[in-house]
Design a protein around this motif. Structure first.
Motif, PDB file in Angstrom:
ATOM      1  N   THR A  64      33.747  14.041 -17.107  1.00 58.16           N
ATOM      2  CA  THR A  64      33.868  15.149 -18.045  1.00 58.16           C
ATOM      3  C   THR A  64      33.114  16.364 -17.539  1.00 58.16           C
ATOM      4  O   THR A  64      33.591  17.512 -17.630  1.00 58.16           O
ATOM      5  CB  THR A  64      33.337  14.728 -19.418  1.00 58.16           C
ATOM      6  N   SER A  65      31.943  16.127 -16.995  1.00 61.30           N
ATOM      7  CA  SER A  65      31.156  17.242 -16.440  1.00 61.30           C
ATOM      8  C   SER A  65      31.868  17.867 -15.249  1.00 61.30           C
ATOM      9  O   SER A  65      31.922  19.106 -15.105  1.00 61.30           O
ATOM     10  CB  SER A  65      29.775  16.733 -16.035  1.00 61.30           C
ATOM     11  N   ILE A  66      32.454  17.035 -14.400  1.00 60.22           N
ATOM     12  CA  ILE A  66      33.183  17.551 -13.227  1.00 60.22           C
ATOM     13  C   ILE A  66      34.362  18.410 -13.672  1.00 60.22           C
ATOM     14  O   ILE A  66      34.602  19.505 -13.127  1.00 60.22           O
ATOM     15  CB  ILE A  66      33.660  16.383 -12.346  1.00 60.22           C
ATOM     16  N   ARG A  95      32.951   8.198 -17.472  1.00 66.75           N
ATOM     17  CA  ARG A  95      33.531   9.300 -18.220  1.00 66.75           C
ATOM     18  C   ARG A  95      32.566  10.479 -18.333  1.00 66.75           C
ATOM     19  O   ARG A  95      32.999  11.637 -18.318  1.00 66.75           O
ATOM     20  CB  ARG A  95      33.938   8.820 -19.624  1.00 66.75           C
ATOM     21  N   THR A  96      31.276  10.186 -18.440  1.00 65.54           N
ATOM     22  CA  THR A  96      30.318  11.283 -18.598  1.00 65.54           C
ATOM     23  C   THR A  96      30.313  12.213 -17.384  1.00 65.54           C
ATOM     24  O   THR A  96      30.471  13.440 -17.526  1.00 65.54           O
ATOM     25  CB  THR A  96      28.915  10.718 -18.860  1.00 65.54           C
ATOM     26  N   PRO A  97      30.158  11.687 -16.156  1.00 66.27           N
ATOM     27  CA  PRO A  97      30.193  12.608 -15.013  1.00 66.27           C
ATOM     28  C   PRO A  97      31.574  13.220 -14.784  1.00 66.27           C
ATOM     29  O   PRO A  97      31.681  14.365 -14.341  1.00 66.27           O
ATOM     30  CB  PRO A  97      29.761  11.736 -13.827  1.00 66.27           C
ATOM     31  N   GLY A 112      34.659  20.024 -16.460  1.00 71.80           N
ATOM     32  CA  GLY A 112      34.163  21.282 -17.020  1.00 71.80           C
ATOM     33  C   GLY A 112      33.821  22.300 -15.945  1.00 71.80           C
ATOM     34  O   GLY A 112      34.198  23.486 -16.041  1.00 71.80           O
ATOM     35  N   TYR A 113      33.140  21.872 -14.914  1.00 68.96           N
ATOM     36  CA  TYR A 113      32.777  22.804 -13.837  1.00 68.96           C
ATOM     37  C   TYR A 113      34.003  23.237 -13.039  1.00 68.96           C
ATOM     38  O   TYR A 113      34.073  24.371 -12.551  1.00 68.96           O
ATOM     39  CB  TYR A 113      31.745  22.151 -12.916  1.00 68.96           C
ATOM     40  N   GLU A 142      41.234  19.076  -9.995  1.00 72.16           N
ATOM     41  CA  GLU A 142      41.214  18.925 -11.443  1.00 72.16           C
ATOM     42  C   GLU A 142      42.274  17.920 -11.901  1.00 72.16           C
ATOM     43  O   GLU A 142      42.013  17.081 -12.765  1.00 72.16           O
ATOM     44  CB  GLU A 142      41.444  20.286 -12.110  1.00 72.16           C
TER      45      GLU A 142
END
Length: 561
Positions: free
Chosen positions: A348-350, A344-346, A352-353, A375
């Protein structure tokens, strides 16, 4: 008048029946010697007393003839004490009462007007009772001879007293014969019952041994608790579990915890204490040992036993070691939670970008279209990770341990979930009808119950027809609260309904998207709250999901308590 003690049944038929019943062993003659001795000693005792009276008092009869009869009786008595009658054929013992008849005849002849003839009762009843039909024949001959002996010399002087003694002897002989036959029938019946009881006992012991062997072969403990709380039956597995955990030892200081492994379990709430109080339950998990130390978990089930009249006959307690199973489940949950968190952490970052890239005005339309696709797939992947995380933690013990129930209004919670889902509903032109919402107190975890409603509303939007509608409702009767979600979608076939709540199963129109975990997670959450979920669906008209939960009590001011 005292009759002689009849011996055991010695007729041919009686001996044959007893011989067969006792497995070929002949028990009919085992008391032959004792019976002969007792009968003769009884007669000898009476004769001895009479002889003593004759010796010390006046006797008007023939003394020599009298004492000859006495000597014959005493000699026969000595013979019965010396001769091993059990080693001889049974017919030889009949010589004793036959000679007694003659000896008593001498006594009677010594004093014809005396009552010495009453002594014939002893040998006559002995012959009739102990020697069957042959004995009756001997009795008939003896009574005929006695009658002839008692007849007066002058015929015509007979009185009723002349025939009284023979009639009494006939009655005594008949009574002895009938009593002996009745006794023989009873002994045969008792022998049959004894054989039957021995067979039943042997079968019962064999069945008990088989049950014991089966119970000892099991890998879980079985304890039979009697009505008074005593342990009636136990197997080897229980003994091993007891030795390890000592869960039924009141003096043991082993700490016990509930199924979460951290909440202490009072002694009066242990499975054994509950079973002794008359409770019945399934799968009560108890941890033995402090957290962080080597410990053991047992799952215990108690079933009550009742008699035909409803009386409590005790209980059966089954215990099973589930340490490895629970440890594996916890390890799985920890692994899934860790992997899901790392994913989930990466993601979520993906996302966002990707949002930043899509909002950048310098990005060409063709690239923005590709970014939109990326997306959507990233969001779908994040949703799948969230479902897997929820499914991994949706076992009953995990959910129940994580619940924080409180009193709330189900109508307000459903309204909030509907407002959050409005953007997705508008995107598909689906209208949401909230007119069915009524105040409905419920005791539940607000986060978990919101997850249930969100899943049902999301499915109602996703699988509805374009331009369709959703009807949401809540109501209560004071004891239960219902949450209703109805859509106007294509409906669910009867074949799919039975498997709809299984994990990873996607039915009909649902097969093209989703993970098949949403409804399974929803059902587990509802059941963890002590409720149930039901489905009513008609193909072509839509589906209705109904959630039933325990209600909370309402205060007079309209609030919930």
């Amino acid at each position: 008048m005292t009759a002689a003690m009849p011996g055991p049944p010695h007729t041919g038929a009686g001996r044959a029946r007893l011989h067969a019943l006792w497995g070929g062993r002949d028990f009919s003659d085992q008391t032959q010697e004792r019976a002969a001795t007792l009968n003769q000693l009884l007669l000898a005792g009476v004769v001895f007393v009479l002889a003593a009276f004759v010796a010390v008092g006046p006797f008007s009869g023939d003394g020599a003839l009298f004492f000859l009869g006495v000597v014959i009786v005493f000699v026969l008595t000595g013979a019965t004490l010396v001769v091993p009658w059990n080693r001889l054929r049974f017919g030889w013992v009949a010589v004793i009462p036959a000679v007694d008849v003659i000896a008593i005849g001498l006594l009677q002849l010594s004093a014809p007007r005396s009552a010495l003839g009453l002594l014939w009762v002893f040998p006559i009843t002995w012959l009739a009772g102990s020697f069957g039909l042959l004995g009756l024949f001997a009795v008939a001959v003896s009574i005929a001879g006695i009658t002839a002996l008692l007849l007066p010399a002058d015929r015509g002087d007979e009185t009723f007293s002349t025939f009284l003694l023979p009639l009494v002897l006939v009655a005594g002989a008949a009574t002895s014969y009938l009593n002996t036959r009745r006794t023989e029938a009873q002994r045969v019946l008792l022998a049959k019952q004894s054989v039957l009881l021995r067979r039943v006992l042997a079968r019962t012991r064999r069945q008990e041994q088989e049950v014991t062997e089966v119970l000892d072969a099991l890998d879980f403990g079985v304890v039979r608790i009697g009505p008074a709380g005593e342990v009636a039956v136990t197997n080897e597995a229980h003994a091993q579990l007891q030795q390890i955990a000592r869960w039924d030892d009141e003096d043991a200081e082993i700490p016990m915890f509930r199924d979460d492994g951290v909440t202490p379990l009072p002694r009066d709430e242990t499975p054994l204490a509950r079973a002794l109080r008359g409770e019945a339950f399934d799968g009560a998990v108890v941890w033995f040992g402090q957290p962080g130390e080597p410990r053991q978990a047992l799952s215990m089930t108690v079933r009550r036993l009742t008699g035909t009249g409803g009386a409590d006959l005790g209980a059966v307690l089954v215990s099973r070691d589930v340490t490895a199973e629970l440890s594996a489940l916890r390890a799985r949950d920890d692994l899934v939670a860790s992997v899901s968190h790392e994913l989930r952490t990466p993601l979520t970052s993906i996302l966002g970008y990707l949002d930043l890239a899509i909002e950048n005005p310098d990005v060409p339309e063709a690239v923005r279209s590709d970014l939109d696709i990326a997306e959507r797939n990233a969001e779908r992947l994040l949703g799948i990770v969230a479902d897997i995380l929820a499914a991994s933690s949706s076992s009953s013990s995990t959910i129940e341990a994580s619940l924080s129930p409180r009193e709330l209004d189900a109508a307000e919670l459903v309204r909030a979930a509907a407002e959050a889902a409005l953007p997705r509903a508008r995107a598909r032109a689906v209208t949401v009808d909230l007119s069915g919402l009524e105040p409905a107190p419920v005791r539940a975890d607000p986060l978990r119950l919101r997850q249930v409603v969100d899943n049902l509303v999301a499915n109602a939007i996703a699988y509805n027809r374009a331009g369709g509608s959703i009807h949401l409702g809540t109501t209560t009767d004071g004891r239960a609260t219902w949450i209703l979600v109805r859509d106007t979608g294509p409906g669910i076939s009867e074949a799919d309904r039975s498997r709809l709540f299984q994990r990873y199963y996607r039915a009909g129109a649902r097969a093209g998207s989703g993970t098949g975990l949403g409804l399974a997670i929803t059902r587990d959450l509802v059941r963890a709250h002590g409720g149930e979920i039901a489905l009513h669906s008609t193909v072509g008209l839509g589906s209705t999901f109904i959630v039933k939960l325990p209600a909370a009590r309402e205060r007079n001011d309209g609030g919930v308590q």
